[in-house]
Design an enzyme around this catalytic site. Structure first.
Site, PDB file in Angstrom:
ATOM      1  N   HIS A  95       0.599  -1.172   0.153  1.00  0.00           N
ATOM      2  CA  HIS A  95       0.045   0.015   0.043  1.00  0.00           C
ATOM      3  C   HIS A  95       0.904   1.304   0.124  1.00  0.00           C
ATOM      4  O   HIS A  95       0.378   2.052  -0.624  1.00  0.00           O
ATOM      5  CB  HIS A  95      -1.075   0.394   1.250  1.00  0.00           C
ATOM      6  CG  HIS A  95      -2.256  -0.104   1.074  1.00  0.00           C
ATOM      7  ND1 HIS A  95      -3.476  -0.721   0.328  1.00  0.00           N
ATOM      8  CD2 HIS A  95      -2.771  -1.965   1.437  1.00  0.00           C
ATOM      9  CE1 HIS A  95      -4.244  -1.356   0.642  1.00  0.00           C
ATOM     10  NE2 HIS A  95      -3.520  -2.142   1.412  1.00  0.00           N
ATOM     11  N   LYS A 131      -8.184  14.184   4.282  1.00  0.00           N
ATOM     12  CA  LYS A 131      -7.567  12.855   3.718  1.00  0.00           C
ATOM     13  C   LYS A 131      -6.599  13.482   5.125  1.00  0.00           C
ATOM     14  O   LYS A 131      -6.425  14.009   5.865  1.00  0.00           O
ATOM     15  CB  LYS A 131      -6.801  12.805   2.535  1.00  0.00           C
ATOM     16  CG  LYS A 131      -6.362  13.968   2.106  1.00  0.00           C
ATOM     17  CD  LYS A 131      -5.409  13.650   0.806  1.00  0.00           C
ATOM     18  CE  LYS A 131      -6.385  14.329  -0.276  1.00  0.00           C
ATOM     19  NZ  LYS A 131      -6.567  12.967  -0.405  1.00  0.00           N
ATOM     20  N   ARG A 132      -6.376  12.128   5.454  1.00  0.00           N
ATOM     21  CA  ARG A 132      -5.175  12.517   6.911  1.00  0.00           C
ATOM     22  C   ARG A 132      -3.830  13.252   6.741  1.00  0.00           C
ATOM     23  O   ARG A 132      -4.291  13.725   5.253  1.00  0.00           O
ATOM     24  CB  ARG A 132      -4.693  11.243   7.028  1.00  0.00           C
ATOM     25  CG  ARG A 132      -4.963  10.086   6.992  1.00  0.00           C
ATOM     26  CD  ARG A 132      -5.964  10.290   8.609  1.00  0.00           C
ATOM     27  NE  ARG A 132      -4.883  10.222   9.937  1.00  0.00           N
ATOM     28  CZ  ARG A 132      -4.037   9.268  10.209  1.00  0.00           C
ATOM     29  NH1 ARG A 132      -5.229   8.521  10.662  1.00  0.00           N
ATOM     30  NH2 ARG A 132      -3.518   9.660  11.619  1.00  0.00           N
ATOM     31  N   LYS A 136       0.710  14.976   1.483  1.00  0.00           N
ATOM     32  CA  LYS A 136      -0.202  14.727   0.526  1.00  0.00           C
ATOM     33  C   LYS A 136      -0.949  16.073   0.895  1.00  0.00           C
ATOM     34  O   LYS A 136      -1.622  16.992  -0.573  1.00  0.00           O
ATOM     35  CB  LYS A 136      -1.997  14.448   1.552  1.00  0.00           C
ATOM     36  CG  LYS A 136      -1.450  12.811   0.938  1.00  0.00           C
ATOM     37  CD  LYS A 136      -2.540  12.379   2.866  1.00  0.00           C
ATOM     38  CE  LYS A 136      -2.363  11.015   3.197  1.00  0.00           C
ATOM     39  NZ  LYS A 136      -3.256  10.152   1.578  1.00  0.00           N
ATOM     40  N   THR A 193      -8.208   6.945  -2.609  1.00  0.00           N
ATOM     41  CA  THR A 193     -10.049   6.598  -2.700  1.00  0.00           C
ATOM     42  C   THR A 193     -10.719   7.220  -2.350  1.00  0.00           C
ATOM     43  O   THR A 193     -12.193   7.715  -3.307  1.00  0.00           O
ATOM     44  CB  THR A 193      -9.946   4.816  -1.689  1.00  0.00           C
ATOM     45  OG1 THR A 193      -9.925   5.438  -0.716  1.00  0.00           O
ATOM     46  CG2 THR A 193      -9.585   4.237  -2.197  1.00  0.00           C
ATOM     47  N   LYS A 219     -14.302   8.357  -4.921  1.00  0.00           N
ATOM     48  CA  LYS A 219     -16.407   8.546  -4.475  1.00  0.00           C
ATOM     49  C   LYS A 219     -15.965  10.485  -4.782  1.00  0.00           C
ATOM     50  O   LYS A 219     -17.368  10.526  -5.270  1.00  0.00           O
ATOM     51  CB  LYS A 219     -15.561   9.367  -2.955  1.00  0.00           C
ATOM     52  CG  LYS A 219     -15.441   7.692  -2.385  1.00  0.00           C
ATOM     53  CD  LYS A 219     -14.680   7.782  -0.388  1.00  0.00           C
ATOM     54  CE  LYS A 219     -14.109   6.120  -0.177  1.00  0.00           C
ATOM     55  NZ  LYS A 219     -12.999   5.978   0.953  1.00  0.00           N
TER      56      LYS A 219
END
Length: 842
Positions: free
Chosen positions: A378, A569-570, A575, A677, A681
């Site tokens: 992952h 998101k985290r 990110k 993911t 969405k």
């Protein structure tokens, strides 16, 4: 603007959920009242909202039980190959509404509660999220369970029943504060304890080598108590099982130390054993080598393998008699999928069981092990890879260390035979990393001990083969595969966005819910005025509803006509929430400079949790809240720009935010996000993506057409080239005046006037040691945001682009992902056949 329809009124219009039959409603009301009667304690005559929720949950659960038992009986009769998905995380969210959707009960329940004078949405809000995961990996596991049941696979999710899941996040004076998530406080109506399947798990001790084999002795025992949760497929009457293990001290735990004064302490010490399932480690993409974490990993693996082998041996419903003893058949009847390296201990543990307990000879056992296990990777971030100190391993699991050494010895012999004289390759490919503290590389263990290794998006799988696991790919190329992630359209469309599901169903029927590829036909409607209008109307209603929610919670007046620009998101440097911050500041400065210009109004929302020990991530949250404090109170800006930090982001908040989003921010540095993911969405719910060519964004652009996404920034090759050349942040800082201004404002205390130095270390990081090259993508990102603004000013063209995106979502159903795992890794065939319902006499 007209008030949005209440959900109750909207549900009355919706066919996707199946119409409520009168007899159905009467029966549900009767069941509900019966459960309410038993829920209420004798001396309490007044029911609380929570009592009503429990009564409704038990009423719905009753519709699961018959199907659950029948499904399990069906599996024992048919004796299919079973799939075991082992994961340290299952991020399930709430269960009630999802169950009603999958059983086609929602309209009937809605009508029944309405007739009883109750509001179903209020009751649904009483349910606690099951937050047994950090983010993507745990939520993926939950989507996979839904798809495995919907595709008729005999599949089981195995994990840990954490007493405390991911912490609740409070924002206090702009800072993240963690609170324990006591999700089981009021009980959990969806689980059933199964003490009859309790299993012992061993730790510590030592090994004895005898002529007839090895014994692991003097161990400490902890009991694993299973709790089962039913997992219903979509309208096929199949109900699979998620089994989560809870740690229990055995009765005699420490009581053998009983002496005059030791009894009380011995009983209190039982907690030490039970701590194993107490709390979820709150790290995402970060390895923390703590003994308790290794205990959790072995605990779930040991208990699960005992269960797998018990089920393999008996294979008759309700029977305890052994009917199978030939382990060479194990790979024909069992597929084990390791969700990342966290359950990697399954490999040495399966070897221990086969060799030490079942007395198979090594080569035979190893062949069985490899053919049974498969591994999903992952992440490529080095700090996320699990590398356990040998010393800790030796102390906690002495027998497993011997087995890992033996696996490594044989593995290195094979490498040496294939690449003679290549000593450096031997060092790189060893399961044991030498130099300093010796460590076991768990990813290497997984690759060697599995027959299939997959990444979770095409670009990620390619990176694994080209860099991280290049040596292993050269050795055994046949093992490496790609399985692009997906999301379940049941939760992430039908349940969270009923209005959109209905607009689609009106045009193309309802079958797209179990075959998402059918969305492709929406491209034919891209110029259909009525369809364009309907899609835009649903989005506007979702935005109005979310705006009401935001105003209640944040006391900020939201302009519902502004673009809802969302990054959830985290919180993690890779990110790049910081890149988003730089755009907000730049946009703010532009509005201040030319206040009379026609600016596209935006409401920027950023949400996510920072791991409690991740200082930089917590500072990023503080920066976002600080920017919001300045921007939201600036009268010059007014309602043209608002910044909101979405507190306590979790599955349930995602279900509200995602349907309301116009713009989805997917802006990681190319080559860092394995898949994502959330990106899928947002796309499915009618938001447009601004993103880099990273993770699944690449495939989203392929499916919807690259022109229909806002793609910017460096590609993987550009990042590599910049690494070779050397990334110097100052060059960008000196060349780009707007970037310089933004950074100087952060550094100079413009956003923190009471503490001018508050964000010095963030600026220092960005200027001198930013691994994720925020400045390198800044200029292109800002230009791309200008394109976003321009398109948003043309609502019709914007909505057409949205339709192309929704139409391109078919690939990103977890049904497709799971069908590929089933056929290409597990050797089982998905089916859309329905089981007869329990009240069906056939």
């Amino acid at each position: 603007m007209s008030k949005p329809l209440s959900d109750h009124d909207r549900k009355k219009q919706i066919s996707v959920r199946g119409l409520a039959g009168v007899e159905n409603v009467a029966e549900l009301k009767q069941d509900f009242n019966r459960h309410l009667h038993f829920t209420l304690v004798k001396d309490r005559n007044v029911a609380t909202k929570r009592d009503y929720y429990f009564a409704l949950a038990h009423t719905v659960r009753e519709h699961l039980i018959g199907r659950w038992i029948r499904t399990q009986q069906h599996y024992y009769e048919k004796d299919p190959k079973r799939v075991y998905y082992i994961s340290l995380e299952f991020y399930m969210g709430r269960t009630l509404q999802n169950t009603m959707v999958n059983l086609a009960l929602e309209n009937a329940c809605d009508e029944a509660t309405y007739q009883l004078g109750l509001d179903m949405e209020e009751l649904e809000d009483m349910e606690e999220d099951a937050g047994l995961g950090n983010g993507g990996l745990g939520r993926l596991a939950a989507c996979f369970l839904d798809s495995m049941a919907s595709l008729g696979l005999a599949a089981y999710g195995y994990g840990i029943r954490y007493e405390f899941g991911i912490f609740n996040q409070k924002i206090v004076n702009g800072w993240q504060v963690e609170e324990a998530d006591d999700w089981l406080r009021f009980g959990n109506p969806w689980e059933k304890a199964r003490p009859e399947y309790m299993r012992p798990v061993h730790f510590y001790g030592r090994t004895e080598h005898h002529p007839d084999g090895v014994k692991w002795v003097d161990t400490q025992v902890v009991l694993a108590l299973p709790y089962d949760t039913p997992i219903p497929g979509y309208r096929n009457n199949i109900v699979n099982t998620m089994r989560l293990w809870s740690a229990k001290a055995p009765c005699e735990f420490n009581l053998k130390d009983f002496n005059v004064g030791g009894y009380i302490q011995a009983v209190l010490d039982r907690n030490l054993a039970e701590n194993i399932s107490r709390v979820l480690y709150p790290n995402d993409n970060f390895f923390e080598g703590k003994e308790l974490r290794l205990k959790q990993e072995y605990f779930v693996v040991s208990a699960t393998l005992q269960d797998i082998i018990r089920r393999f041996k008996v294979s008759k419903f309700g029977s305890r008699e052994i009917s199978r003893t030939d382990f060479s058949k194990l790979p024909d009847k069992v597929a084990i999928q390791l969700n990342d390296t966290h359950p990697a201990m399954a490999i040495p543990e399966l070897m221990r069981v086969l060799v030490d307990e079942e007395k198979l000879e090594w080569d035979k056992a190893w062949d069985i092990c490899v053919r049974t296990c498969a591994y999903t990777n992952h992440t490529v971030l080095p700090e996320a890879l699990e590398r356990w100190p040998v010393e800790l391993f030796a102390h906690l699991l002495p027998r497993h260390l011997e087995i890992v050494y033996e696996i490594n010895r044989r593995h290195l012999e094979r490498v040496a035979a294939k690449f003679p004289g290549d000593h450096d390759r031997l060092r790189r490919m060893s399961l044991i990393e030498e130099g300093g503290q010796k460590r076991i590389n768990m990813a290497h263990l997984c690759i060697v001990g599995a027959h299939a290794v997959n990444g979770v998006a095409q670009i990620h799988s390619d990176i694994l083969k080209a860099t991280v696991f290049k040596d292993f790919y050269e050795m055994e190329p046949h093992k490496f595969q790609n399985k692009t992630n997906g999301i379940t359209p049941r939760r992430w469309l039908v349940m969270c966005n009923p209005g959109l599901a209905e607009v689609i169903a009106e045009r193309i029927g309802e079958d797209f819910i179990r075959d998402l590829d059918q969305l492709r036909s929406l491209t034919e409607l891209v110029n259909d005025e009525a369809f364009i209008r309907d899609i835009a109307k649903v989005k506007q209603e979702n935005k109005l509803k979310f705006a009401v929610h935001l105003e209640e919670h944040y006391k900020v007046k939201i302009n519902p006509n502004s673009m809802f620009d969302i990054q959830v998101k985290r919180i993690h440097e890779y990110k790049r929430q910081l890149l988003n911050c730089l755009h907000i500041i730049t946009y703010y400065n532009r509005i201040k400079k030319e206040p009379n210009k026609q600016w596209t109004p935006r409401t920027v929302m950023i949400g996510g949790k920072a791991a409690p020990g991740y200082h930089t991530a917590k500072m990023i949250i503080r920066l976002i809240t600080a920017i919001g404090e300045v921007v939201n109170h600036d009268p010059v800006v007014g309602d043209r720009l608002k910044v909101i930090f979405l507190e306590n982001y979790r599955v349930t908040l995602a279900e509200r935010a995602i349907p309301a989003a116009d713009l989805s921010e997917q802006i990681s540095t190319a080559g860092t996000e394995a898949s994502g993911t959330g990106n899928m969405k947002f796309m499915l719910n009618g938001a447009l993506t601004i993103g880099t060519m990273d993770g699944a964004n690449v495939e989203m652009a392929e499916e919807a057409g690259e022109d229909n996404l806002f793609i910017f920034g460096m590609r993987v090759d550009d990042v590599d080239a910049l690494d070779k050349k050397g990334y110097h942040a100052e060059e960008y800082y000196n060349r780009l005046p707007e970037l310089k201004q933004a950074i100087d404002q952060i550094a100079g205390g413009f956003f923190s006037p009471k503490q001018p130095d508050l964000f010095k270390e963030i600026v220092n990081m960005l200027m001198h040691h930013d691994r994720f090259k925020v400045f390198a993508d800044y200029e292109d990102y800002i230009k791309c945001q200008e394109k976003v603004n321009a398109l948003y000013k043309n609502p019709k063209e914007w909505t057409k682009t949205v339709i192309y995106n929704i139409a391109g979502c078919g690939k990103f159903s977890s049904d497709r992902t799971i069908s590929q795992y089933a056929r290409e890794i597990w050797g089982v065939e998905p089916t859309l056949e329905k089981l007869p319902a329990p009240d069906d006499k056939h």
